[in-house]
Enzyme design. Sequence first.
Site, PDB file in Angstrom:
ATOM      1  N   ASN A   7      89.733 -40.718  44.838  1.00 39.48           N
ATOM      2  CA  ASN A   7      89.457 -39.198  44.092  1.00 39.48           C
ATOM      3  C   ASN A   7      88.653 -39.601  42.856  1.00 39.48           C
ATOM      4  OD1 ASN A   7      89.399 -37.151  42.415  1.00 39.48           O
ATOM      5  ND2 ASN A   7      91.370 -36.133  43.681  1.00 39.48           N
ATOM      6  N   GLU A  34      87.306 -34.982  45.907  1.00 38.13           N
ATOM      7  CA  GLU A  34      86.791 -34.306  44.946  1.00 38.13           C
ATOM      8  C   GLU A  34      85.296 -34.709  44.591  1.00 38.13           C
ATOM      9  OE1 GLU A  34      88.956 -32.184  41.679  1.00 38.13           O
ATOM     10  OE2 GLU A  34      90.217 -34.041  41.857  1.00 38.13           O
ATOM     11  N   ASN A 151      98.545 -35.278  46.466  1.00 39.60           N
ATOM     12  CA  ASN A 151      99.012 -34.424  45.523  1.00 39.60           C
ATOM     13  C   ASN A 151     100.726 -34.443  45.550  1.00 39.60           C
ATOM     14  OD1 ASN A 151      97.570 -33.395  43.413  1.00 39.60           O
ATOM     15  ND2 ASN A 151      96.209 -32.707  44.887  1.00 39.60           N
ATOM     16  N   ASP A 220      98.182 -40.686  45.585  1.00 38.62           N
ATOM     17  CA  ASP A 220      97.085 -41.186  46.293  1.00 38.62           C
ATOM     18  C   ASP A 220      97.693 -42.227  47.554  1.00 38.62           C
ATOM     19  OD1 ASP A 220      94.536 -40.026  45.058  1.00 38.62           O
ATOM     20  OD2 ASP A 220      95.985 -40.850  43.417  1.00 38.62           O
ATOM     21  N   ASP A 249      90.108 -39.836  36.873  1.00 38.54           N
ATOM     22  CA  ASP A 249      91.878 -39.778  36.374  1.00 38.54           C
ATOM     23  C   ASP A 249      92.570 -40.505  37.553  1.00 38.54           C
ATOM     24  OD1 ASP A 249      91.333 -37.559  37.799  1.00 38.54           O
ATOM     25  OD2 ASP A 249      92.459 -36.149  36.864  1.00 38.54           O
ATOM     26  N   HIS A 250      91.940 -40.822  38.694  1.00 40.04           N
ATOM     27  CA  HIS A 250      92.442 -41.469  39.648  1.00 40.04           C
ATOM     28  C   HIS A 250      92.022 -42.992  39.854  1.00 40.04           C
ATOM     29  CE1 HIS A 250      94.198 -37.733  41.990  1.00 40.04           C
ATOM     30  NE2 HIS A 250      93.479 -37.401  41.056  1.00 40.04           N
TER      31      HIS A 250
END
Length: 261
Positions: A7, A34, A151, A220, A249-250
């Site tokens: 992501n 994303e 998520n 993830d 942030d991933h």
Amino acid sequence: MRIATWNVNSLTARLQHVLDWLIANPVDVLCLQELKMTDDKFPLDVLKSAGYEAAVFGQKTYNGVAILSLAPVRDVVKNITGFSDDQSRVIAATVETPSGPLRVVNGYFVNGQAPGTDKFEYKMKWLDALRDSLRQELVVNPDLVLLGDFNITPEDRDSFDPVGLKETIHHTTQERNHFKALLDLGLKDSFRMFEQPEKSYSWWDYRMLGYQKNRGLRIDHILVSESLVPSVKGCVIDRVPRKWEKPSDHAPVVLDLDRGG
């Protein structure tokens, strides 16, 4: 064969990160979530120069998913078959490999906001539809990988604070039951097939020194069908890009398969 999910939290902002990571990690397939861009803005030419074909399902400002592949892809399907949705969250494609076709299903799962909200209800319906769709997919494509930003923390050990966050978003019994329902289709969490370091996470909040304090979540995932289980040789989270300047942030999750051929 190496397959990864990441992501990127805006491909516009993180394109150079993706290119740099692919140079250091020349995976066969990279699934992105994303994108936050429409199809016409997707950098097809740049990625083609790096050796990758792409199947893209974009959306302005939000969502968006893509499958990058060194090998040709075919039979691209966007979103969940039979589920009406105006959000670009799922793309599936068949990748031609020396060992035969491999079905890759890349998902940016619904966040859900909080239990009791309309967005959480949408997440539950979306997950129901995904499971039903995958049940049919597996009949036609027994060699299948489902990966992306789910998520969902499948277990308490996938959260930095399972007690304090109990029954909050990503941690609810309903979400975890949906994750188990995917496994019940005959899928296996490749990361948990191997002994892993404690407190292994793939996402960390930008705020409150989340990464520096390892206040993270493992949301993830890469799930593989039963027929692929004997081919799985490893699955790791690559934390390196999370340390870069202005990172997503991933972190990427990487699967190693040896199917022969």
